[in-house]
Design a protein around this motif. Sequence first.
Motif, mmCIF file in Angstrom:
data_model
loop_
_atom_site.group_PDB
_atom_site.id
_atom_site.type_symbol
_atom_site.label_atom_id
_atom_site.label_comp_id
_atom_site.label_asym_id
_atom_site.label_seq_id
_atom_site.Cartn_x
_atom_site.Cartn_y
_atom_site.Cartn_z
ATOM 1 N N SER A 106 38.027 37.746 46.914
ATOM 2 C CA SER A 106 38.344 39.100 46.269
ATOM 3 C C SER A 106 37.469 39.139 45.284
ATOM 4 O O SER A 106 37.376 38.617 44.358
ATOM 5 C CB SER A 106 39.930 38.765 46.915
ATOM 6 N N THR A 108 37.221 42.104 41.862
ATOM 7 C CA THR A 108 37.881 43.726 41.146
ATOM 8 C C THR A 108 36.966 44.218 39.904
ATOM 9 O O THR A 108 36.531 43.396 39.270
ATOM 10 C CB THR A 108 40.171 43.350 40.889
ATOM 11 N N ASN A 109 37.398 45.336 39.265
ATOM 12 C CA ASN A 109 37.087 46.265 38.901
ATOM 13 C C ASN A 109 38.507 46.392 37.124
ATOM 14 O O ASN A 109 37.749 46.653 36.223
ATOM 15 C CB ASN A 109 37.122 47.374 38.857
ATOM 16 N N GLY A 115 44.453 41.234 36.382
ATOM 17 C CA GLY A 115 43.694 42.169 37.384
ATOM 18 C C GLY A 115 42.766 40.392 37.730
ATOM 19 O O GLY A 115 42.606 40.514 38.750
ATOM 20 N N ALA A 119 43.325 38.606 41.410
ATOM 21 C CA ALA A 119 42.183 39.276 42.380
ATOM 22 C C ALA A 119 41.829 37.636 43.411
ATOM 23 O O ALA A 119 41.513 37.469 44.073
ATOM 24 C CB ALA A 119 41.271 39.468 41.832
ATOM 25 N N GLN A 415 30.970 42.390 43.044
ATOM 26 C CA GLN A 415 31.855 42.933 43.948
ATOM 27 C C GLN A 415 31.722 42.244 45.928
ATOM 28 O O GLN A 415 32.337 42.794 46.443
ATOM 29 C CB GLN A 415 32.243 44.524 45.003
#
Length: 549
Positions: A106, A108-109, A115, A119, A415
Amino acid sequence: MNRRDFVGLSGLATGALLLPSFPGFGGTLVDPAQLLEQVDPAVKKRLADAALNAAKSAGATYADVRIGRYLNQSIFTREKQVQNIANTESYGAGVRVIANGTWGFSATNVVTEEGLAKAAKLAVEIAKANAKVQKQPVQLAPQRGYGEVSWKTPIQQNAFEVPVKEKAELLLAANAKALENGASFVNSSLFQINEQKYFASTDGSYIDQDIHRIWPTFSATAIDRASGKFRTRDALSSPMGMGYEYMVPKAVDKIAGPSGTGLIGYKNSYDILEDATLAAQQAKAKLTAKSVTAGKYDLVLDPNHLGLTIHESIGHATELDRVLGYEANYAGTSFATLEWKAKNLPYGSKVVNIVADKTQVGSLGAVGYDDEGVKTGQWDIIKEGKLVDYQKIRDQAAIVGQDHSDGCCYAQSWQDVQFQRMANISLKPGTQKMSVDDMIKGVDKGVYIAGRGSFSIDQQRYNFQFGGTVFYAIEKGKIAGMLEDVAYQANTQEFWNSCAATCDQSDYRLFGSFFDGKGQPSQVSAVSHGSATTRFNAVNVINTARKIG
């Protein structure tokens, strides 16, 4: 350079700036000054620990996290104008885990502890869902943790610190040289990349890397107005794992090409003005060059050309995922299967010694550690013509009875999930002193080829056809004029078994690509291929202008 000057130079409103149309160059437009910013490694360690702890708490038996800040600056010009300048940033994190013997991933930004933890938990959920259809558990080669370590491309000058105006003016000066010397049209570009990557894993590694790459290039076109015929000569530069020092030409880095061609080979610096001048002259000369007569020729191949042939027929063919049939995108799998290797068949002549090397200074693929936290190194792929090894990563090593990864795992961004990518794959130079002119003296009927061109290769990396940029006839040991419409055809074994000689270390240079595509969804990676000028005997040459029917 302030923002007002930046916008003025580009000739475009800030909101109208276009991103480059190349894969892997996405991101958010930023002010040039932001390209010099860094993230504190202590902050990245805190973020990584949040992800690793969350993954373990959710049931992962292994986890790694990559926090990446990917910076790109691209400058595009045509003739006397700057067409576009783009400065982009992409920042985020990817978390990969093993749970119930299965991979999960997974990204994430949202680069906060919360966060990344979120993820990580999602990656574990995905792994557990995937486990329902997993037939065999993932088996990772053992990897010790390195603690807190760092690595940086050994650059002399950060290209992002050089004013945009100075770089744009250099490209425009190259355009002017081309126009002055016979080009009808010319465009030039400068790509600069900085990957700030932080890797952490449950093995105990916290690895901070700062990776730099640069690529100047251009295309000069000459037109015969009467006939409408046109010919193009592209730059003979190579993308490099260097800083802006590559753009400062040094006489010591220049290698004379064959007598009678005017060609110059470049090692650790590049003279774009000199190359643009010659490119225009050669583009014009190509308009009246003799069309090749098809037949068997000895080929003398410049490193800037041979690198692409190495890339396609050896580099991709020895990626273990292609060999095993796990990967079939971008021209398929590989003829060089485990069964084929077991037969000890000759991949090439005894002159052919191919090495994989992720540490080669100046190369595009040079890093201290790969995207699995494996320390990089060098290993043999082909030794005296025999295939001795493949390129592999941690979850592939056991398949071929090995207990270690080769350190060639890579993802194009935070990503994207990391997977097996090509290392720098290079042909060792000869051990005996030999210049290009010395090599040509031994050729009775041949063709000298420099620069990359169009190519095709089949789904097994076996049958292929390659063109080039410039071609010269060789007759009785001497250059005998320019040729056009040249391509050669062979199969991988036939071609590499025809390899007769390579020049020595003094002629050794790197070819490279910023955009080596692979996978689905597709990713790009940067890779270099080194060689000296090399001779291949009795290769089938075709005339690409021949009309059918």
